[in-house]
Design a protein around this motif. Sequence first.
Motif, PDB file in Angstrom:
ATOM      1  N   ARG A 184      42.801 -23.840  53.590  1.00 30.07           N
ATOM      2  CA  ARG A 184      41.877 -24.353  54.599  1.00 30.07           C
ATOM      3  C   ARG A 184      41.238 -23.201  55.356  1.00 30.07           C
ATOM      4  N   GLY A 235      34.327 -26.189  66.882  1.00 33.01           N
ATOM      5  CA  GLY A 235      35.583 -25.937  67.584  1.00 33.01           C
ATOM      6  C   GLY A 235      36.456 -24.855  66.977  1.00 33.01           C
ATOM      7  N   SER A 268      38.897 -15.136  65.184  1.00 33.24           N
ATOM      8  CA  SER A 268      40.241 -15.061  64.616  1.00 33.24           C
ATOM      9  C   SER A 268      40.165 -15.112  63.092  1.00 33.24           C
ATOM     10  N   TYR A 269      39.227 -15.868  62.545  1.00 36.11           N
ATOM     11  CA  TYR A 269      39.064 -15.927  61.091  1.00 36.11           C
ATOM     12  C   TYR A 269      38.538 -14.604  60.548  1.00 36.11           C
ATOM     13  N   LYS A 309      42.418 -28.046  63.665  1.00 32.41           N
ATOM     14  CA  LYS A 309      43.080 -26.855  64.202  1.00 32.41           C
ATOM     15  C   LYS A 309      42.063 -25.725  64.383  1.00 32.41           C
ATOM     16  N   PRO A 310      41.991 -25.152  65.572  1.00 33.83           N
ATOM     17  CA  PRO A 310      40.949 -24.135  65.808  1.00 33.83           C
ATOM     18  C   PRO A 310      41.230 -22.761  65.193  1.00 33.83           C
ATOM     19  N   GLY A 311      42.490 -22.342  65.161  1.00 32.13           N
ATOM     20  CA  GLY A 311      42.790 -20.955  64.805  1.00 32.13           C
ATOM     21  C   GLY A 311      43.073 -20.749  63.331  1.00 32.13           C
ATOM     22  N   VAL A 312      43.170 -19.490  62.919  1.00 30.18           N
ATOM     23  CA  VAL A 312      43.281 -19.179  61.499  1.00 30.18           C
ATOM     24  C   VAL A 312      44.695 -19.446  60.979  1.00 30.18           C
ATOM     25  N   PHE A 313      45.720 -19.153  61.767  1.00 30.37           N
ATOM     26  CA  PHE A 313      47.080 -19.238  61.231  1.00 30.37           C
ATOM     27  C   PHE A 313      47.513 -20.675  60.964  1.00 30.37           C
ATOM     28  N   ALA A 314      47.053 -21.588  61.836  1.00 34.72           N
ATOM     29  CA  ALA A 314      47.403 -22.992  61.652  1.00 34.72           C
ATOM     30  C   ALA A 314      46.783 -23.558  60.376  1.00 34.72           C
ATOM     31  N   ASN A 315      45.788 -22.856  59.846  1.00 30.95           N
ATOM     32  CA  ASN A 315      45.089 -23.390  58.679  1.00 30.95           C
ATOM     33  C   ASN A 315      45.449 -22.684  57.379  1.00 30.95           C
ATOM     34  N   LEU A 316      46.524 -21.915  57.406  1.00 30.77           N
ATOM     35  CA  LEU A 316      46.936 -21.241  56.172  1.00 30.77           C
ATOM     36  C   LEU A 316      47.729 -22.205  55.290  1.00 30.77           C
TER      37      LEU A 316
END
Lengths: 382, 249
Positions: free
Chosen positions: A226, A245, A250-251, B108-115
């Motif tokens: 994702r 949002g 961070s990405y 989820k806004p951040g990168v780590f939550a989406n790994l």
Amino acid sequence: MSSKRPIDWALYAVFVVLIMLAPLVMDSFWLNRVAKYLVYGMLGAAIALSWGYAGILNLGQGLFFGAGAYMLAMSLKLASQTSLQQGSDKPVPDFMLWNAEPGAPTELCCINKASFLWLPFQSQWFGVAMGLVLPVALAGILGTIVFRKRISGVFVSIITLALVLLVRLVVIDAQPITNGFNGLTDLGWFKVGDLEFDPYVVPTYYLVAVSLSLVLVSARLLVETRAGIILQAVRDDQNRARYLGFDVPSYQTFFFAVSAAIAGFAGMLYVIVSEFASPTFMDLTFSITMVVWAAVGGRSSILGACIGAILINVISATVSETEGFAEAWKAVIGLIFVLVVLYLPRGLGGLAHDLVDRFVVRKRGGGERALRVTSTSSQAAE
Amino acid sequence: MADTALTIDGLSVDFEGFKAVNGVTMTVDEGELRVLLGANGAGKTTLMDLISGKTKSTSGRVFLHDTEITNWEEHKIARAGVGRKFQIPSVFKELTVRRNLEVASCRKPGVFANLRFGFGADAKRTVDQVLELIGLTEEQNQVAAYLSHGQTQWLELGLLITQNPKIILLDEPTAGMTQAETHKTSVIVNNLKGRHTIVVVEHDMAFVREIAERITVLHLGQVLAEGDVREIETNPKVREAYLGTKGIL
Ligand SMILES: Nc1ncnc2c1ncn2[C@@H]1O[C@H](COP(=O)(O)OP(=O)(O)OP(=O)(O)O)[C@@H](O)[C@H]1O
Ligand SMILES: [Mg+2]
């Protein structure tokens, strides 16, 4: 999209099998050479990840490569015979002795003002860890500053370019601990337990080949998460992503750091197969060359960029052995680059994708529009 | 009376002496559809920029229900429940239509939550529904760059619907559309009515008549009038303000 995935993975599998079979047909001289090209392939993949997937054209990737290389080279330098035979049971790099002030103690702790920095590198694994930690930390700090400030496009490229030149100067200038222009040579072999990685033996080749395979597959899996897909969304339209949002910086920072980690890893492998680390790793030309590899191979394809790097280097090596061609070859490479940029904006990898589109997607009846996503749409991302 | 979803209180922005939005005060009720009218340069887009965090206000406050969101970072305002469509349609051009919506479905806004892989079954259902609603089911596997202008606009609407914010800000959703496309857009927007609170900037009066309940007219960065379609059309101040322009009313 999904109809092409199995084919993509099949190509990865073919590539992995091919590089695993190389030792069957090559002597140790060529094997060592190809191992270096596989390292370049890894750099190509790192560029594709940041340029193709994150939209960040890093013109200073050599910084991360160099950081990885120097960190491991410091450890291997201390493990070398020349460092151990300095009249002391503790290793001291030979160049430090040559340049020591008269009367300075011949100890790593204090032979010169900064030599203590070398102390922890007596452990090879500290060097290995730093070879990843340093590039990631540098990329993390740089990325946080640059991307939080919403600097994008060509400005990021200019900053990375300036930074690699700056660090190169610092490394040359810090002669007492880096050996300046000459870099770190006469290194010991990398060791895992009893296994010593002589650069000209088959296990060393496999160390590189297996590492490359793992990096390629992990990078490919990473961009299919994702987060990887959101990253591509960020590349296409930062603002749109922001207003949905997503914490855009961070990405960008995360994937920039992953790309840096891959480059640092490549730097370490390069030191193992070539037995030196030098400030030339941070020359501008080297960083630009990496970008050329990725452009020719296809920046939007991790495998494509990797193959591009290997192919160009294999051809270079073959051609430059032919008398009189060596110089002409440089011009040919330049020409290929220009042609690819003009006519194949997504490189050979993109071309392969289009062919797959034409033959597979068409047959299934879904492809009246087997058009290419042209450079305009990818460049509009900035 | 319904709850107030959006409160704007004395909002101003000063671009080096030029007040593009000047002391705007208005409230929008939960579930309401509010149209913002105004001549070119009246400050409509700037007002949306201020609400969504793109531009920082120099004075005044914005509330989403009871939460003050004045000058928050854009992605935090978005997470708080404000979705926005831009005047220039913006979608993720190199991703497929379906992928575009999947991205929007991610909570989820951040990168780590989406790994992790996949967007989940809920997302799939939502995306299918939205594709249906915006009429792009057949185009779902096409890369967004190949969509027509109208389809791109609908895809961006789709992104918003998938994001499912409390308030949707739409900046000229029918700009550059044919009559048929405009009509289809009004169907989509009408479909959202009641489920979301919507603020629309629009010049096209035919479209406004199809969707509008209440209208706020902006003029030179200030609120000139507010009322239903008939009140606005007969308001002498509005007529005067538009005199000399080609009189969009
Ligand atoms: N960042 C900025 N700096 C200076 N002036 C600005 C800025 N943004 C907008 N403006 C000015 O503010 C005024 C209002 O602009 P805005 O885009 O909000 O108008 P609008 O009502 O959306 O008009 P349109 O119908 O043409 O879209 C214009 O005169 C514009 O030039
Ligand atoms: Mg506007």
